[in-house]
Write an enzyme that holds these catalytic residues in place. Structure first.
Site, PDB file in Angstrom:
ATOM      1  N   PHE A 292       0.801  -1.226   0.000  1.00  0.00           N
ATOM      2  CA  PHE A 292       0.000   0.000   0.000  1.00  0.00           C
ATOM      3  C   PHE A 292       0.828   1.267   0.000  1.00  0.00           C
ATOM      4  O   PHE A 292       0.351   2.332  -0.396  1.00  0.00           O
ATOM      5  CB  PHE A 292      -0.938   0.020   1.221  1.00  0.00           C
ATOM      6  CG  PHE A 292      -0.247   0.265   2.545  1.00  0.00           C
ATOM      7  CD1 PHE A 292       0.094   1.544   2.960  1.00  0.00           C
ATOM      8  CD2 PHE A 292       0.060  -0.794   3.392  1.00  0.00           C
ATOM      9  CE1 PHE A 292       0.736   1.781   4.166  1.00  0.00           C
ATOM     10  CE2 PHE A 292       0.696  -0.573   4.607  1.00  0.00           C
ATOM     11  CZ  PHE A 292       1.037   0.714   4.999  1.00  0.00           C
TER      12      PHE A 292
ATOM     13  N   LYS B 276      -1.342  -7.752  -8.716  1.00  0.00           N
ATOM     14  CA  LYS B 276      -2.284  -7.759  -7.595  1.00  0.00           C
ATOM     15  C   LYS B 276      -1.837  -6.651  -6.659  1.00  0.00           C
ATOM     16  O   LYS B 276      -0.966  -6.836  -5.823  1.00  0.00           O
ATOM     17  CB  LYS B 276      -2.275  -9.118  -6.887  1.00  0.00           C
ATOM     18  CG  LYS B 276      -3.588  -9.475  -6.138  1.00  0.00           C
ATOM     19  CD  LYS B 276      -4.038  -8.473  -5.096  1.00  0.00           C
ATOM     20  CE  LYS B 276      -3.240  -8.580  -3.812  1.00  0.00           C
ATOM     21  NZ  LYS B 276      -3.772  -7.633  -2.759  1.00  0.00           N
TER      22      LYS B 276
ATOM     23  N   SER C  16       5.868  -6.924   3.941  1.00  0.00           N
ATOM     24  CA  SER C  16       6.455  -7.227   5.242  1.00  0.00           C
ATOM     25  C   SER C  16       7.244  -8.534   5.184  1.00  0.00           C
ATOM     26  O   SER C  16       7.018  -9.385   4.308  1.00  0.00           O
ATOM     27  CB  SER C  16       5.359  -7.347   6.305  1.00  0.00           C
ATOM     28  OG  SER C  16       4.568  -8.512   6.069  1.00  0.00           O
TER      29      SER C  16
ATOM     30  N   CYS D  66       9.763   1.286   3.432  1.00  0.00           N
ATOM     31  CA  CYS D  66      10.717   0.283   3.898  1.00  0.00           C
ATOM     32  C   CYS D  66      12.132   0.830   3.960  1.00  0.00           C
ATOM     33  O   CYS D  66      13.008   0.196   4.552  1.00  0.00           O
ATOM     34  CB  CYS D  66      10.665  -0.954   3.015  1.00  0.00           C
ATOM     35  SG  CYS D  66      11.272  -0.687   1.329  1.00  0.00           S
TER      36      CYS D  66
ATOM     37  N   GLU E 128       9.457  -3.656  13.028  1.00  0.00           N
ATOM     38  CA  GLU E 128       9.285  -2.641  11.993  1.00  0.00           C
ATOM     39  C   GLU E 128       7.963  -1.927  12.267  1.00  0.00           C
ATOM     40  O   GLU E 128       6.885  -2.506  12.116  1.00  0.00           O
ATOM     41  CB  GLU E 128       9.262  -3.268  10.602  1.00  0.00           C
ATOM     42  CG  GLU E 128       9.151  -2.221   9.507  1.00  0.00           C
ATOM     43  CD  GLU E 128       9.038  -2.818   8.108  1.00  0.00           C
ATOM     44  OE1 GLU E 128       9.509  -2.170   7.153  1.00  0.00           O
ATOM     45  OE2 GLU E 128       8.472  -3.915   7.974  1.00  0.00           O
TER      46      GLU E 128
END
Length: 500
Positions: free
Chosen positions: A150, A174, A227, A282, A383
């Site tokens: 996202f 996707k 993730s 990230c 994280e």
């Protein structure tokens, strides 16, 4: 009337048939503005079938045709960058300038794809034996898939599909169900640029759609960014189904600040790297490691700058940081701050009570700064993916490097120093895939590859750059021996002299 986002299959919009939809919210207001169709197994199969059918001609099309279409797409992308940024802001919440920056970084990979002809040149060795030549060539895989997060709904897909289609593959995307509209706009622009139907497809959904892509026998490779737990799952599942996989996971990026560093520059860098895009990236710096006696001064400089950041709706030109993507995520990020003191950290700035007047139902959280954070604290080990910066204290360079290398993550890291010798040691000794020297977010330009080490990457290939080209192609070696025309059978004269 609530907007509905449907699939893009075979060059056109296809209405969702499963009956399952997911909500898409405006993070600044908390209101559901859109419903996104969730694909069934059958709908994923239809997208893969469209891609497989398109591959029969796209995979053998000329490089000139592919790059001509990509050049047209690049021009359309440039012309529509504001429109795409507006879609990103509406569904993700990031400020317009951040959204524009995302599109710009995606454009870098489109640029690389436009010039893919150089990367696809093969090799030739002549006369490896008498009249024997050996050639190495690279060919596309077939249907490939991308599963994207996202936080960068335009940029991360553009890390994948431009190179994939430029090298002759067809693509099924996707995207994240939390902010799906940018992917549909990109699909429309590709079609306008002349990309044949079925070369690029978009299916929305949840685990049902993901698992079908991972299992589908006609999908040859899967690219993923997200993730670490999901990256590990993607890698394990897709590999078990015989697919090539690049799965980029999470991070805990450290910035080592040596005593000789320009502390003003280091503080500026820490603030922009930790709080830009609300920390939802990230490559964010989430841990500053202060060496020696500079800790107090550095923390104070960071605090002074952080307090001045203006937080508000992403479509407000004065906003420098927007809300988080969902209320659930906002609450999770806040929990790391509220629990930090009990774990031994000093809370310098607590943004958990922040709200914006007139937008009280938005997913707001303010800037948080934690000092003297122990390595056992969850705020350090996890994280967080939000605007929370941890500062850790060490006495020496060696202690700082050991601390960073003990992290299970190895995505990106940075050092701030005036000492070239220390910087050189750091870039060789640190266990991370991307290193910055006085650069807080060392995201490579498009013609160098992006990827981490350890639990930040599963699979052998980094993304985009030369690694991207290699990931989406496979090598073939051709060994050829032709008889000399002078050795033709008696009675056939090809006009070659018999001189040996």
């Amino acid at each position: 009337m609530t907007k509905i986002v449907n699939h893009w299959i075979g060059g056109k919009t296809v209405e969702g048939a499963s009956g399952n939809f997911g909500p898409v919210t405006d993070p600044a207001t908390g209101a559901v503005t859109t419903k996104v169709a969730f694909a069934s197994v059958e709908e994923v199969d239809a997208a893969v079938a469209a891609a497989k059918d398109a591959y029969t001609t796209w995979g053998t099309s000329s490089l000139a045709k592919r790059t001509t279409i990509l050049f047209k797409f690049r021009a359309l992308l440039e012309a529509n960058r504001d429109a795409i940024a507006e879609l990103i802001t509406a569904e993700h919440g990031k400020v317009h300038s951040d959204a524009l920056g995302e599109v710009a970084r995606g454009l870098e990979i489109v640029d690389l794809a436009c010039g893919i002809t150089v990367q696809l040149k093969g090799e030739l060795s002549t006369e490896v034996a008498s009249r024997v030549d050996v050639a190495s060539i690279r060919q596309p895989l077939g249907v490939v898939a991308g599963i994207t997060p996202f936080n960068f709904p335009a940029m991360v897909p553009m890390w994948m599909f431009p190179i994939a289609v430029a090298t002759g593959n067809t693509f099924v995307l996707k995207p994240s169900e939390k902010d799906p509209s940018a992917s549909l706009k990109i699909a429309e622009l590709l079609a306008e640029a002349g990309l044949p139907d079925g070369v690029f497809n978009v299916v929305h959904g949840d685990k049902v759609a993901v698992d079908r892509l991972l299992e589908h026998p006609d999908v040859k490779a899967v690219s993923f960014v997200g993730s670490t737990p999901i990256a590990r799952y993607i890698h394990t599942t897709a590999s078990a189904n015989g697919k090539r996989v690049q799965a980029l996971g999470g991070a805990k990026n450290h910035m080592l600040v040596l005593p000789d560093a320009d502390l003003d520059a280091a503080a500026d860098a820490a603030v922009s790297a930790a709080y830009g895009s609300a920390g939802e990236r990230c490559m964010a710096i989430s841990a500053v490691v202060a060496v020696g006696s500079i800790g107090d001064e550095l923390v104070e400089k960071i605090r002074e700058r952080a307090e001045k950041i203006k937080i508000g709706p992403g479509n407000d030109p004065t906003s420098e940081m927007g809300p988080l993507i969902t209320k659930v995520h906002r609450d999770k990020v806040a929990s790391y701050v509220t629990g930090a003191a009990a774990e031994g950290a000093e809370v310098v700035l607590d943004g958990t009570g922040y709200t914006v007047e007139g937008f009280e139902d938005g997913h707001w959280i303010g800037i948080s700064l934690l000092d003297k954070v122990p390595t056992s604290a969850k705020a350090y080990t996890d994280e967080i993916f939000g605007p929370v910066l941890c500062v850790l204290r060490v006495d020496t360079y060696d202690e700082g490097v050991a601390l960073i290398n003990s992290s299970p993550f190895g995505n990106g890291t940075a050092i701030f120093t005036r000492d070239g010798g220390a910087a050189r040691r750091f870039q060789l000794e640190i266990e991370a895939g991307m290193v910055g020297v006085n650069v807080p977010i060392p995201v490579p330009v498009g013609y160098h590859s992006f990827g981490g080490w350890k639990d930040s990457l599963f699979g052998d290939h980094h993304i985009y750059g030369n690694d991207g080209t290699h990931f989406y192609t496979r090598g073939k070696v051709v060994t050829t021996r032709w008889p000399d025309p002078a050795d033709a059978p008696t009675g056939v004269d090809l006009g070659f002299p018999r001189n040996h």
